[in-house]
Scaffold this motif. Structure first.
Motif, PDB file in Angstrom:
ATOM      1  N   TRP A 118       0.723  11.940  -9.698  1.00 53.27           N
ATOM      2  CA  TRP A 118      -0.053  13.174  -9.544  1.00 53.27           C
ATOM      3  C   TRP A 118       0.853  14.408  -9.700  1.00 53.27           C
ATOM      4  CZ3 TRP A 118      -0.136  16.775  -5.324  1.00 53.27           C
ATOM      5  CH2 TRP A 118      -1.138  17.731  -5.414  1.00 53.27           C
ATOM      6  N   LEU A 119       2.048  14.360  -9.118  1.00 53.50           N
ATOM      7  CA  LEU A 119       2.971  15.484  -9.223  1.00 53.50           C
ATOM      8  C   LEU A 119       3.507  15.674 -10.646  1.00 53.50           C
ATOM      9  CD1 LEU A 119       5.041  15.085  -5.939  1.00 53.50           C
ATOM     10  CD2 LEU A 119       3.330  16.839  -6.457  1.00 53.50           C
ATOM     11  N   SER A 120       3.548  14.603 -11.412  1.00 52.86           N
ATOM     12  CA  SER A 120       4.079  14.704 -12.770  1.00 52.86           C
ATOM     13  C   SER A 120       3.067  15.210 -13.774  1.00 52.86           C
ATOM     14  CB  SER A 120       4.614  13.341 -13.230  1.00 52.86           C
ATOM     15  OG  SER A 120       3.536  12.437 -13.441  1.00 52.86           O
ATOM     16  N   GLN A 121       1.845  15.357 -13.358  1.00 52.55           N
ATOM     17  CA  GLN A 121       0.781  15.831 -14.278  1.00 52.55           C
ATOM     18  C   GLN A 121       0.791  17.316 -14.448  1.00 52.55           C
ATOM     19  OE1 GLN A 121      -1.179  13.723 -16.098  1.00 52.55           O
ATOM     20  NE2 GLN A 121       0.093  12.151 -15.174  1.00 52.55           N
TER      21      GLN A 121
ATOM     22  N   ILE B 130       0.836  -1.203   0.000  1.00 50.24           N
ATOM     23  CA  ILE B 130       0.000   0.000   0.000  1.00 50.24           C
ATOM     24  C   ILE B 130       0.869   1.251   0.000  1.00 50.24           C
ATOM     25  CG2 ILE B 130      -1.651   1.324   1.378  1.00 50.24           C
ATOM     26  CD1 ILE B 130      -2.890  -1.409   2.173  1.00 50.24           C
ATOM     27  N   THR B 131       1.949   1.238   0.760  1.00 49.89           N
ATOM     28  CA  THR B 131       2.860   2.382   0.796  1.00 49.89           C
ATOM     29  C   THR B 131       3.469   2.636  -0.580  1.00 49.89           C
ATOM     30  OG1 THR B 131       3.382   1.959   3.121  1.00 49.89           O
ATOM     31  CG2 THR B 131       4.936   3.329   1.879  1.00 49.89           C
ATOM     32  N   ILE B 132       3.884   1.573  -1.258  1.00 45.17           N
ATOM     33  CA  ILE B 132       4.461   1.717  -2.596  1.00 45.17           C
ATOM     34  C   ILE B 132       3.421   2.269  -3.569  1.00 45.17           C
ATOM     35  CG2 ILE B 132       5.378   0.418  -4.567  1.00 45.17           C
ATOM     36  CD1 ILE B 132       6.738  -1.418  -2.461  1.00 45.17           C
ATOM     37  N   ILE B 133       2.186   1.802  -3.471  1.00 48.70           N
ATOM     38  CA  ILE B 133       1.113   2.309  -4.337  1.00 48.70           C
ATOM     39  C   ILE B 133       0.891   3.789  -4.092  1.00 48.70           C
ATOM     40  CG2 ILE B 133      -1.380   2.209  -4.762  1.00 48.70           C
ATOM     41  CD1 ILE B 133      -1.157  -0.835  -4.235  1.00 48.70           C
ATOM     42  N   VAL B 134       0.830   4.195  -2.839  1.00 46.66           N
ATOM     43  CA  VAL B 134       0.603   5.609  -2.509  1.00 46.66           C
ATOM     44  C   VAL B 134       1.747   6.472  -3.033  1.00 46.66           C
ATOM     45  CG1 VAL B 134       0.423   7.250  -0.593  1.00 46.66           C
ATOM     46  CG2 VAL B 134      -0.906   5.141  -0.550  1.00 46.66           C
ATOM     47  N   ILE B 135       2.976   6.020  -2.858  1.00 52.04           N
ATOM     48  CA  ILE B 135       4.126   6.778  -3.376  1.00 52.04           C
ATOM     49  C   ILE B 135       4.026   6.902  -4.898  1.00 52.04           C
ATOM     50  CG2 ILE B 135       6.634   6.717  -3.728  1.00 52.04           C
ATOM     51  CD1 ILE B 135       6.814   5.453  -0.894  1.00 52.04           C
ATOM     52  N   GLY B 136       3.679   5.825  -5.573  1.00 53.01           N
ATOM     53  CA  GLY B 136       3.516   5.867  -7.019  1.00 53.01           C
ATOM     54  C   GLY B 136       2.421   6.822  -7.447  1.00 53.01           C
ATOM     55  N   LEU B 137       1.301   6.819  -6.732  1.00 52.62           N
ATOM     56  CA  LEU B 137       0.211   7.730  -7.051  1.00 52.62           C
ATOM     57  C   LEU B 137       0.618   9.196  -6.845  1.00 52.62           C
ATOM     58  CD1 LEU B 137      -2.831   5.802  -5.550  1.00 52.62           C
ATOM     59  CD2 LEU B 137      -2.406   6.295  -7.973  1.00 52.62           C
TER      60      LEU B 137
END
Length: 62
Positions: A59-62, A48-55
């Motif tokens: 989001w920041l790259s958009q 879950i932590t890895i998923i949140v970091i990826g999200l």
């Protein structure tokens, strides 16, 4: 999102996932053995932590 972009992202993920076992097989093996000894809840928390970091990165790259 185009199919080409999705396939590119998948290819990059596979390349990155394969780098560690290819470059450091003994350390990767020790990590997998240690991970196998963890509780399912601990592994779930890591996932879950890895998923949140990826999200957040997405989001920041958009």
């Amino acid at each position: 999102m185009t199919l080409q972009l999705l396939l590119t992202a998948l290819a990059l993920a596979l390349i990155i996932e394969g780098l560690i076992p290819a470059l450091f097989p003994n350390k990767w093996r020790a990590y997998v053995i240690k991970l196998a000894e963890e509780t399912p809840q601990s592994i779930r928390s890591i996932g879950i932590t890895i998923i949140v970091i990826g999200l957040i990165i997405l989001w920041l790259s958009q």
